[in-house]
Design a protein around this motif. Sequence first.
Motif, short mmCIF file in Angstrom:
data_model
loop_
_atom_site.label_atom_id
_atom_site.label_comp_id
_atom_site.label_asym_id
_atom_site.label_seq_id
_atom_site.Cartn_x
_atom_site.Cartn_y
_atom_site.Cartn_z
N LEU A 29 0.82 -1.20 0.00
CA LEU A 29 0.00 0.00 0.00
C LEU A 29 0.86 1.26 0.00
O LEU A 29 0.64 2.18 -0.79
CB LEU A 29 -0.91 0.00 1.23
CG LEU A 29 -1.79 1.24 1.42
CD1 LEU A 29 -2.81 1.37 0.30
CD2 LEU A 29 -2.49 1.20 2.78
N LEU A 30 1.87 1.29 0.87
CA LEU A 30 2.74 2.47 0.93
C LEU A 30 3.61 2.59 -0.31
O LEU A 30 3.89 3.70 -0.78
CB LEU A 30 3.61 2.42 2.19
CG LEU A 30 2.89 2.60 3.52
CD1 LEU A 30 3.90 2.66 4.66
CD2 LEU A 30 2.04 3.87 3.53
N LEU A 31 4.07 1.47 -0.86
CA LEU A 31 4.87 1.52 -2.08
C LEU A 31 4.06 2.07 -3.25
O LEU A 31 4.57 2.87 -4.06
CB LEU A 31 5.41 0.13 -2.42
CG LEU A 31 6.54 -0.38 -1.51
CD1 LEU A 31 6.77 -1.86 -1.72
CD2 LEU A 31 7.83 0.41 -1.74
N ARG A 32 2.80 1.66 -3.37
CA ARG A 32 1.96 2.21 -4.43
C ARG A 32 1.71 3.70 -4.21
O ARG A 32 1.65 4.49 -5.15
CB ARG A 32 0.64 1.44 -4.50
CG ARG A 32 0.77 0.06 -5.11
CD ARG A 32 -0.57 -0.52 -5.52
NE ARG A 32 -0.41 -1.81 -6.13
CZ ARG A 32 -0.47 -2.97 -5.48
NH1 ARG A 32 -0.73 -2.97 -4.17
NH2 ARG A 32 -0.29 -4.12 -6.10
N ARG A 33 1.54 4.09 -2.95
CA ARG A 33 1.34 5.50 -2.65
C ARG A 33 2.57 6.30 -3.05
O ARG A 33 2.46 7.39 -3.63
CB ARG A 33 1.05 5.67 -1.15
CG ARG A 33 0.64 7.06 -0.74
CD ARG A 33 0.19 7.07 0.71
NE ARG A 33 -0.95 6.17 0.90
CZ ARG A 33 -1.38 5.78 2.09
NH1 ARG A 33 -0.75 6.16 3.19
NH2 ARG A 33 -2.42 4.98 2.19
N ALA A 34 3.76 5.76 -2.75
CA ALA A 34 5.00 6.44 -3.12
C ALA A 34 5.11 6.55 -4.64
O ALA A 34 5.45 7.61 -5.18
CB ALA A 34 6.20 5.67 -2.56
N GLY A 35 4.82 5.45 -5.34
CA GLY A 35 4.90 5.48 -6.80
C GLY A 35 3.93 6.46 -7.41
O GLY A 35 4.27 7.22 -8.32
N GLY A 36 2.69 6.47 -6.91
CA GLY A 36 1.72 7.40 -7.44
C GLY A 36 2.13 8.85 -7.23
O GLY A 36 2.00 9.68 -8.13
N ALA A 37 2.66 9.14 -6.03
CA ALA A 37 3.02 10.52 -5.71
C ALA A 37 4.24 11.00 -6.49
O ALA A 37 4.28 12.12 -7.00
CB ALA A 37 3.27 10.65 -4.21
N LEU A 38 5.26 10.15 -6.61
CA LEU A 38 6.53 10.61 -7.19
C LEU A 38 6.65 10.34 -8.68
O LEU A 38 7.45 11.00 -9.36
CB LEU A 38 7.69 9.94 -6.45
CG LEU A 38 7.76 10.24 -4.95
CD1 LEU A 38 8.98 9.58 -4.33
CD2 LEU A 38 7.79 11.74 -4.69
N LEU A 39 5.88 9.39 -9.20
CA LEU A 39 5.91 9.13 -10.65
C LEU A 39 4.76 9.79 -11.37
O LEU A 39 4.69 9.75 -12.60
CB LEU A 39 5.88 7.61 -10.91
CG LEU A 39 7.09 6.83 -10.38
CD1 LEU A 39 6.90 5.33 -10.63
CD2 LEU A 39 8.38 7.32 -11.02
N GLY A 40 3.83 10.37 -10.60
CA GLY A 40 2.72 11.09 -11.22
C GLY A 40 1.76 10.19 -11.96
O GLY A 40 1.23 10.56 -13.00
N ARG A 41 1.52 8.99 -11.40
CA ARG A 41 0.61 8.03 -12.02
C ARG A 41 -0.48 7.65 -11.01
O ARG A 41 -0.26 7.70 -9.80
CB ARG A 41 1.34 6.74 -12.44
CG ARG A 41 2.58 6.96 -13.28
CD ARG A 41 2.27 7.45 -14.68
NE ARG A 41 3.38 7.24 -15.57
CZ ARG A 41 4.46 8.03 -15.64
NH1 ARG A 41 4.54 9.08 -14.84
NH2 ARG A 41 5.43 7.77 -16.50
N PRO A 42 -1.64 7.21 -11.48
CA PRO A 42 -2.64 6.67 -10.55
C PRO A 42 -2.06 5.45 -9.83
O PRO A 42 -1.33 4.65 -10.42
CB PRO A 42 -3.80 6.27 -11.46
CG PRO A 42 -3.60 7.07 -12.71
CD PRO A 42 -2.13 7.23 -12.88
N GLU A 43 -2.38 5.32 -8.55
CA GLU A 43 -1.84 4.20 -7.77
C GLU A 43 -2.21 2.85 -8.38
O GLU A 43 -1.45 1.88 -8.26
CB GLU A 43 -2.32 4.28 -6.32
CG GLU A 43 -1.70 5.44 -5.56
CD GLU A 43 -2.11 5.46 -4.09
OE1 GLU A 43 -2.50 4.40 -3.57
OE2 GLU A 43 -2.03 6.53 -3.48
#
Length: 208
Positions: A29-43
């Motif tokens: 959950l936190l890894l997807r949140r990090a990816g969404g926030a920093l890569l600018g993609r939907p989680e």
Amino acid sequence: MSQSAVPGRDTVNVWVGRAAGGRPAAARLLLRRAGGALLGRPEAEIRVGRDADGRPFVRAGDGAGLLVSVSHADGVVVVAARRAGPVGVDVERRRDLPAVALARRWYAPEEAAWLAAHPADRRAEAFLLLWTAKEAVGKALGRGLRDGGLRRRMPVPAGPGGPLRPVPGARGLRVGHPRLAGDLASAGDLVLAVAVDGPADAVDVVAH
């Protein structure tokens, strides 16, 4: 620890959460949140997993990736993410332990002496400050505590807060103990270290 990223600066972003529902689920959950926030993609478009060496990865559907590190303590999961290079994170709960004996067994003599000079009621925390720093540095290097990682000297811990500092004799490595944010920080029983590998004059750490 900064609470907002400064554009153009090397930044480590840290997410802290509860490990309810099992460690793997909380970390994903936190890894997807990090990816969404920093890569600018939907989680929902973020893929997470582990590579052949067991290191966690975060990737978007178009192949964009993020360097990440994960750590667990009792009931807590921490994710650190960085764009500019490798990152490592480690978290431990404060607890009683035979700090002097363990330090003399595992740490460099100078570090064991530094720890033993503390008042008795502060030695366990001093031990965990060094332990988490060594773990975080090992993760940033991609080899954990193998190859003498526990004997690898750390900068003298200054406690929570302050910038990441150079690791003695290791060019490009920095480590520190940023302050936590949020309700999990209010309990005051967590020791967190963050390390980075790669050329950088200064590194910001941002809590989420």
